[in-house]
Design a protein around this motif. Structure first.
Motif, PDB file in Angstrom:
ATOM      1  N   SER A   1      52.437 -25.611 -59.936  1.00 19.05           N
ATOM      2  CA  SER A   1      51.018 -25.286 -59.862  1.00 19.05           C
ATOM      3  C   SER A   1      50.605 -24.356 -60.990  1.00 19.05           C
ATOM      4  CB  SER A   1      50.668 -24.683 -58.509  1.00 19.05           C
ATOM      5  OG  SER A   1      51.283 -23.411 -58.370  1.00 19.05           O
ATOM      6  N   ASN A   2      51.435 -23.440 -61.396  1.00 17.55           N
ATOM      7  CA  ASN A   2      51.091 -22.541 -62.505  1.00 17.55           C
ATOM      8  C   ASN A   2      51.004 -23.295 -63.817  1.00 17.55           C
ATOM      9  OD1 ASN A   2      50.910 -20.314 -60.907  1.00 17.55           O
ATOM     10  ND2 ASN A   2      52.960 -19.553 -61.329  1.00 17.55           N
ATOM     11  N   ASN A   3      51.888 -24.233 -64.047  1.00 14.79           N
ATOM     12  CA  ASN A   3      51.858 -24.993 -65.294  1.00 14.79           C
ATOM     13  C   ASN A   3      50.596 -25.814 -65.428  1.00 14.79           C
ATOM     14  OD1 ASN A   3      54.277 -24.023 -66.200  1.00 14.79           O
ATOM     15  ND2 ASN A   3      55.479 -25.759 -65.451  1.00 14.79           N
ATOM     16  N   SER A   4      50.151 -26.449 -64.358  1.00 14.72           N
ATOM     17  CA  SER A   4      48.966 -27.301 -64.459  1.00 14.72           C
ATOM     18  C   SER A   4      47.713 -26.471 -64.710  1.00 14.72           C
ATOM     19  CB  SER A   4      48.819 -28.169 -63.211  1.00 14.72           C
ATOM     20  OG  SER A   4      48.606 -27.349 -62.079  1.00 14.72           O
ATOM     21  N   SER A   5      47.605 -25.289 -64.102  1.00 11.34           N
ATOM     22  CA  SER A   5      46.408 -24.488 -64.336  1.00 11.34           C
ATOM     23  C   SER A   5      46.408 -23.904 -65.735  1.00 11.34           C
ATOM     24  CB  SER A   5      46.280 -23.385 -63.290  1.00 11.34           C
ATOM     25  OG  SER A   5      47.329 -22.454 -63.427  1.00 11.34           O
ATOM     26  N   SER A   6      47.571 -23.530 -66.264  1.00 10.35           N
ATOM     27  CA  SER A   6      47.605 -23.006 -67.631  1.00 10.35           C
ATOM     28  C   SER A   6      47.320 -24.112 -68.636  1.00 10.35           C
ATOM     29  CB  SER A   6      48.937 -22.324 -67.929  1.00 10.35           C
ATOM     30  OG  SER A   6      49.986 -23.261 -67.933  1.00 10.35           O
ATOM     31  N   THR A   7      47.719 -25.343 -68.345  1.00  9.33           N
ATOM     32  CA  THR A   7      47.411 -26.467 -69.224  1.00  9.33           C
ATOM     33  C   THR A   7      45.908 -26.716 -69.250  1.00  9.33           C
ATOM     34  OG1 THR A   7      49.545 -27.475 -68.746  1.00  9.33           O
ATOM     35  CG2 THR A   7      47.864 -28.917 -69.670  1.00  9.33           C
ATOM     36  N   ALA A   8      45.261 -26.630 -68.093  1.00  7.00           N
ATOM     37  CA  ALA A   8      43.804 -26.827 -68.044  1.00  7.00           C
ATOM     38  C   ALA A   8      43.098 -25.743 -68.846  1.00  7.00           C
ATOM     39  CB  ALA A   8      43.322 -26.821 -66.597  1.00  7.00           C
ATOM     40  N   LYS A   9      43.570 -24.502 -68.751  1.00  9.42           N
ATOM     41  CA  LYS A   9      42.960 -23.419 -69.518  1.00  9.42           C
ATOM     42  C   LYS A   9      43.153 -23.638 -71.007  1.00  9.42           C
ATOM     43  CE  LYS A   9      43.363 -19.829 -66.011  1.00  9.42           C
ATOM     44  NZ  LYS A   9      44.044 -18.593 -65.630  1.00  9.42           N
ATOM     45  N   LYS A  10      44.353 -24.071 -71.403  1.00  6.04           N
ATOM     46  CA  LYS A  10      44.610 -24.305 -72.824  1.00  6.04           C
ATOM     47  C   LYS A  10      43.712 -25.398 -73.377  1.00  6.04           C
ATOM     48  CE  LYS A  10      49.432 -22.861 -73.087  1.00  6.04           C
ATOM     49  NZ  LYS A  10      50.799 -23.325 -73.282  1.00  6.04           N
ATOM     50  N   SER A  11      43.546 -26.497 -72.632  1.00  5.15           N
ATOM     51  CA  SER A  11      42.728 -27.597 -73.151  1.00  5.15           C
ATOM     52  C   SER A  11      41.260 -27.198 -73.252  1.00  5.15           C
ATOM     53  CB  SER A  11      42.896 -28.857 -72.299  1.00  5.15           C
ATOM     54  OG  SER A  11      42.365 -28.644 -71.022  1.00  5.15           O
ATOM     55  N   SER A  12      40.764 -26.379 -72.317  1.00  6.29           N
ATOM     56  CA  SER A  12      39.368 -25.967 -72.419  1.00  6.29           C
ATOM     57  C   SER A  12      39.180 -24.953 -73.541  1.00  6.29           C
ATOM     58  CB  SER A  12      38.877 -25.393 -71.090  1.00  6.29           C
ATOM     59  OG  SER A  12      39.546 -24.182 -70.799  1.00  6.29           O
ATOM     60  N   ASN A  13      40.224 -24.193 -73.865  1.00  2.18           N
ATOM     61  CA  ASN A  13      40.144 -23.234 -74.971  1.00  2.18           C
ATOM     62  C   ASN A  13      40.216 -23.928 -76.327  1.00  2.18           C
ATOM     63  OD1 ASN A  13      39.896 -21.007 -73.332  1.00  2.18           O
ATOM     64  ND2 ASN A  13      42.081 -20.594 -73.277  1.00  2.18           N
ATOM     65  N   ASN A  14      40.659 -25.157 -76.346  1.00  2.00           N
ATOM     66  CA  ASN A  14      40.792 -25.890 -77.601  1.00  2.00           C
ATOM     67  C   ASN A  14      39.557 -26.714 -77.923  1.00  2.00           C
ATOM     68  OD1 ASN A  14      43.339 -24.910 -78.161  1.00  2.00           O
ATOM     69  ND2 ASN A  14      44.341 -26.514 -76.973  1.00  2.00           N
ATOM     70  N   GLN A  15      38.520 -26.648 -77.097  1.00  2.00           N
ATOM     71  CA  GLN A  15      37.302 -27.416 -77.332  1.00  2.00           C
ATOM     72  C   GLN A  15      36.088 -26.498 -77.351  1.00  2.00           C
ATOM     73  OE1 GLN A  15      36.835 -30.735 -74.678  1.00  2.00           O
ATOM     74  NE2 GLN A  15      38.141 -31.957 -75.984  1.00  2.00           N
ATOM     75  N   ILE A  16      35.082 -26.940 -78.069  1.00  2.00           N
ATOM     76  CA  ILE A  16      33.811 -26.229 -78.096  1.00  2.00           C
ATOM     77  C   ILE A  16      32.712 -27.212 -77.706  1.00  2.00           C
ATOM     78  CG2 ILE A  16      34.563 -24.578 -79.843  1.00  2.00           C
ATOM     79  CD1 ILE A  16      32.882 -26.176 -81.890  1.00  2.00           C
ATOM     80  N   THR A  17      31.567 -26.687 -77.307  1.00  2.00           N
ATOM     81  CA  THR A  17      30.413 -27.521 -76.968  1.00  2.00           C
ATOM     82  C   THR A  17      29.300 -27.244 -77.970  1.00  2.00           C
ATOM     83  OG1 THR A  17      30.987 -27.442 -74.630  1.00  2.00           O
ATOM     84  CG2 THR A  17      28.738 -28.091 -75.177  1.00  2.00           C
ATOM     85  N   VAL A  18      28.790 -28.311 -78.565  1.00  2.00           N
ATOM     86  CA  VAL A  18      27.725 -28.208 -79.556  1.00  2.00           C
ATOM     87  C   VAL A  18      26.559 -29.075 -79.080  1.00  2.00           C
ATOM     88  CG1 VAL A  18      27.094 -28.593 -81.972  1.00  2.00           C
ATOM     89  CG2 VAL A  18      29.421 -27.871 -81.400  1.00  2.00           C
ATOM     90  N   ASN A  19      25.336 -28.546 -79.170  1.00  2.00           N
ATOM     91  CA  ASN A  19      24.145 -29.287 -78.761  1.00  2.00           C
ATOM     92  C   ASN A  19      23.540 -29.963 -79.991  1.00  2.00           C
ATOM     93  OD1 ASN A  19      21.617 -30.179 -78.012  1.00  2.00           O
ATOM     94  ND2 ASN A  19      21.255 -28.488 -76.626  1.00  2.00           N
ATOM     95  N   TYR A  20      23.364 -31.274 -79.913  1.00  2.00           N
ATOM     96  CA  TYR A  20      22.763 -32.062 -80.998  1.00  2.00           C
ATOM     97  C   TYR A  20      21.407 -32.583 -80.552  1.00  2.00           C
ATOM     98  CZ  TYR A  20      27.253 -32.234 -83.433  1.00  2.00           C
ATOM     99  OH  TYR A  20      28.409 -31.911 -84.094  1.00  2.00           O
ATOM    100  N   THR A  21      20.428 -32.464 -81.442  1.00  2.00           N
ATOM    101  CA  THR A  21      19.093 -33.016 -81.203  1.00  2.00           C
ATOM    102  C   THR A  21      18.737 -33.922 -82.372  1.00  2.00           C
ATOM    103  OG1 THR A  21      18.413 -31.014 -80.037  1.00  2.00           O
ATOM    104  CG2 THR A  21      16.659 -32.451 -80.828  1.00  2.00           C
ATOM    105  N   LEU A  22      18.239 -35.109 -82.059  1.00  2.00           N
ATOM    106  CA  LEU A  22      17.756 -36.037 -83.090  1.00  2.00           C
ATOM    107  C   LEU A  22      16.242 -36.086 -83.002  1.00  2.00           C
ATOM    108  CD1 LEU A  22      20.151 -39.112 -82.774  1.00  2.00           C
ATOM    109  CD2 LEU A  22      20.417 -37.078 -84.185  1.00  2.00           C
ATOM    110  N   LYS A  23      15.599 -35.943 -84.151  1.00  2.00           N
ATOM    111  CA  LYS A  23      14.144 -36.016 -84.216  1.00  2.00           C
ATOM    112  C   LYS A  23      13.743 -37.045 -85.260  1.00  2.00           C
ATOM    113  CE  LYS A  23      11.711 -32.458 -83.368  1.00  2.00           C
ATOM    114  NZ  LYS A  23      10.921 -31.250 -83.395  1.00  2.00           N
ATOM    115  N   GLN A  24      12.640 -37.707 -85.000  1.00  2.00           N
ATOM    116  CA  GLN A  24      12.033 -38.608 -85.967  1.00  2.00           C
ATOM    117  C   GLN A  24      10.630 -38.063 -86.187  1.00  2.00           C
ATOM    118  OE1 GLN A  24      12.599 -42.692 -84.965  1.00  2.00           O
ATOM    119  NE2 GLN A  24      12.042 -43.395 -86.991  1.00  2.00           N
ATOM    120  N   GLY A  25      10.472 -37.399 -87.342  1.00  2.00           N
ATOM    121  CA  GLY A  25       9.241 -36.642 -87.548  1.00  2.00           C
ATOM    122  C   GLY A  25       9.249 -35.463 -86.595  1.00  2.00           C
ATOM    123  N   LYS A  26       8.181 -35.321 -85.820  1.00  2.00           N
ATOM    124  CA  LYS A  26       8.113 -34.220 -84.851  1.00  2.00           C
ATOM    125  C   LYS A  26       8.570 -34.625 -83.455  1.00  2.00           C
ATOM    126  CE  LYS A  26       4.589 -31.731 -87.343  1.00  2.00           C
ATOM    127  NZ  LYS A  26       3.388 -30.928 -87.303  1.00  2.00           N
TER     128      LYS A  26
END
Length: 132
Positions: A25-50
């Motif tokens: 159980s400790n290994n699986s939770s530390s793996t989940a923490k590691k994978s979430s620490n290795n990713q970032i979230t970026v917000n993308y917006t597409l506009k055509q004119g305004k």
């Protein structure tokens, strides 16, 4: 004597199972923490004119944290030397001086999308519009 031997064997089995299950159980939770620490979230917006055409939050690996990585993950993209020529079928038109430009957190980008780094919670806005 037989009862002592049975008790000892039972105690050993219970101790082994407790240690084994706790370790798993400790290994699986530390793996989940590691994978979430290795990713970032970026917000993308597409506009055509305004007009806003699309808005997506994209998770990308920290190691590949470039503007183009999340853009290609979310939409079909065509590019030349890191400069975007088409997103989701919406193409620029050099004859009419209509190009894809982008900002990060409200500031104009100074590099091509393949070179521009992004960080967690950055806001990237691509706009297809006439450039003056």
């Amino acid at each position: 004597m037989k009862n002592k031997h049975k008790f000892s064997l039972l105690f050993t089995i219970v101790a082994f199972l407790t240690l084994f299950l706790t370790g798993c159980s400790n290994n699986s939770s530390s793996t989940a923490k590691k994978s979430s620490n290795n990713q970032i979230t970026v917000n993308y917006t597409l506009k055509q004119g305004k007009k806003t055409v699309s808005d997506k939050s994209v998770k990308i690996p920290k190691k590949k944290a470039k503007v183009i990585t999340g853009l290609k993950k979310a939409w079909k993209v065509q590019e030349t030397k890191g400069f975007i020529t088409s997103i989701d079928g919406k193409k620029q038109n050099p004859k009419k001086k209509i190009y894809w430009t982008y900002t990060i957190n409200g500031k104009w980008a100074t590099k091509g999308a393949d070179k521009q780094a992004v960080a967690n919670k950055d806001k990237v806005k691509f706009t297809l519009d006439k450039v003056k």
